[in-house]
Scaffold this active site. Structure first.
Site, short mmCIF file in Angstrom:
data_model
loop_
_atom_site.label_atom_id
_atom_site.label_comp_id
_atom_site.label_asym_id
_atom_site.label_seq_id
_atom_site.Cartn_x
_atom_site.Cartn_y
_atom_site.Cartn_z
N ASP A 74 -0.27 -8.44 4.32
CA ASP A 74 -1.13 -7.26 4.17
C ASP A 74 -2.11 -7.41 3.01
O ASP A 74 -2.03 -8.35 2.22
CB ASP A 74 -0.27 -5.99 3.97
CG ASP A 74 0.88 -6.20 2.98
OD1 ASP A 74 0.84 -7.18 2.21
OD2 ASP A 74 1.81 -5.38 2.98
N ASP B 49 10.42 3.38 0.54
CA ASP B 49 10.47 4.25 1.73
C ASP B 49 10.90 3.47 2.98
O ASP B 49 10.77 3.96 4.10
CB ASP B 49 9.10 4.92 1.96
CG ASP B 49 7.98 3.91 2.19
OD1 ASP B 49 8.25 2.69 2.25
OD2 ASP B 49 6.82 4.35 2.33
N HIS C 27 9.68 0.63 4.12
CA HIS C 27 8.65 -0.13 4.85
C HIS C 27 8.83 -1.64 4.71
O HIS C 27 9.34 -2.13 3.72
CB HIS C 27 7.23 0.30 4.44
CG HIS C 27 6.82 -0.05 3.05
ND1 HIS C 27 5.90 0.69 2.34
CD2 HIS C 27 7.16 -1.08 2.23
CE1 HIS C 27 5.70 0.12 1.15
NE2 HIS C 27 6.46 -0.93 1.06
N GLU D 59 4.53 2.00 7.12
CA GLU D 59 5.12 3.18 6.51
C GLU D 59 5.96 3.96 7.51
O GLU D 59 5.86 3.72 8.72
CB GLU D 59 3.98 4.07 5.97
CG GLU D 59 3.06 3.39 4.97
CD GLU D 59 3.68 3.19 3.59
OE1 GLU D 59 4.90 2.89 3.51
OE2 GLU D 59 2.95 3.32 2.59
P1 PGA Z 1 8.39 -4.49 -4.46
O1 PGA Z 1 7.71 -3.91 -3.16
O2 PGA Z 1 8.75 -5.90 -4.14
O3 PGA Z 1 7.33 -4.41 -5.52
O4 PGA Z 1 9.58 -3.66 -4.74
C1 PGA Z 1 8.31 -4.15 -1.93
C2 PGA Z 1 7.48 -3.59 -0.82
O5 PGA Z 1 6.82 -2.55 -1.01
O6 PGA Z 1 7.49 -4.17 0.27
#
Ligand code: PGA
Length: 256
Positions: A67, A136, A138, A143
């Site tokens: 992404d 959350d 994802h 999302e």
């Molecule tokens: P993080 O984010 O590795 O910074 O915890 C994970 C994500 O949002 O996929």
């Protein structure tokens, strides 16, 4: 799903890096799907170490990132493009022409997303997709409520994700609201999915993703339907799993 529980962050990074090193060794042209965020930083540090100390050769690998924020140029220090070069690609011998990161400045986003999908398809498939998990639930920027069949597309980020990301920007207004992200369906076509999670803050959502129902509300739960998904967790991230002891038992009693 293979759930591997390690004592701490360093141990999950070593396990994941070893897995990737073996893939690269056996298939130098391996197609790797890569992730950003704080989770894979330790894995990337370990891959750099394997390159520098043990000569692990990345010259023929192909990479696709999950992404990118819309509106941030590759030169912006919070863009995922910048992150990947800063934290991995500048330190290994990857061929820049084999690197694919969604372009957050693309003019026609829909056409660009279709091109990105076609580009993955041109290589056949992603051999191994590295994933983190958002608070959350994802994977990539899929999302809650994202279709489990979704493809690469524009996604509006949730308030939660925008808040989670705010720490990286000077003002709340600067935090991007949109991203280009591979879809859940795109990710599910990778031969192997390797999800990493560490820290107590991820324990609840990790338990939901692994032991809860398959639901678009926790897009990581789609991995329950994947034929080869591996989840490498530290003790803290695994602490709310009902079958914690069983996963440990399976790992310790792996058939030769
Ligand atoms: P993080 O984010 O590795 O910074 O915890 C994970 C994500 O949002 O996929």
């Amino acid at each position: 799903m293979e759930v591997i529980i390690k004592s701490d962050y360093d141990a999950i990074n070593r396990e994941a890096a070893q897995y990737i090193a073996e893939l690269v060794y056996h298939k130098p042209t391996v197609v790797l799907g890569l992730a950003t965020g704080s989770t894979p930083l330790g894995l990337y540090r370990e891959l750099i170490r394997l390159h520098k100390d043990e000569g692990l050769d990345f010259s023929k690998i192909v990479t696709f990132n999950l992404d990118e924020y819309i509106g941030l140029p590759a030169t912006h220090d919070q863009s995922y493009n910048f992150f990947m070069w800063d934290n991995l690609f500048n330190h290994i011998n990857v061929n820049p022409t084999n690197v694919h990161i969604p372009n957050g400045m693309a003019g026609d986003i829909d056409a660009y997303c279709e091109w990105y999908e076609n580009e993955i398809e041109a290589y056949g498939h992603i051999d191994l997709q590295v994933l983190g998990i958002g608070s959350d639930g994802h994977i990539a920027f899929n999302e809650p409520g994202s279709s489990l069949g979704s493809r690469t597309r524009l996604k509006t980020l949730t308030k939660q994700t925008v808040e989670d990301n705010a720490r990286f920007f000077d003002t709340p207004e600067e935090v991007p609201r949109y991203a280009i992200t591979m879809g859940v369906g795109t990710i599910m076509e990778a031969r192997t999915c390797l999800l990493l999670a560490n820290g107590e803050g991820k324990a609840k959502v990790v338990a939901e993703a692994i032991e809860g129902p398959v639901t678009a509300m926790v897009t990581a739960s789609a991995l329950q339907l994947h034929q080869d998904s591996i989840l490498i967790l530290d003790d803290a991230a695994a602490s709310k799993l009902k079958q914690y002891d069983y996963y440990k038992w399976v790992y310790d009693n792996k058939p030769e």
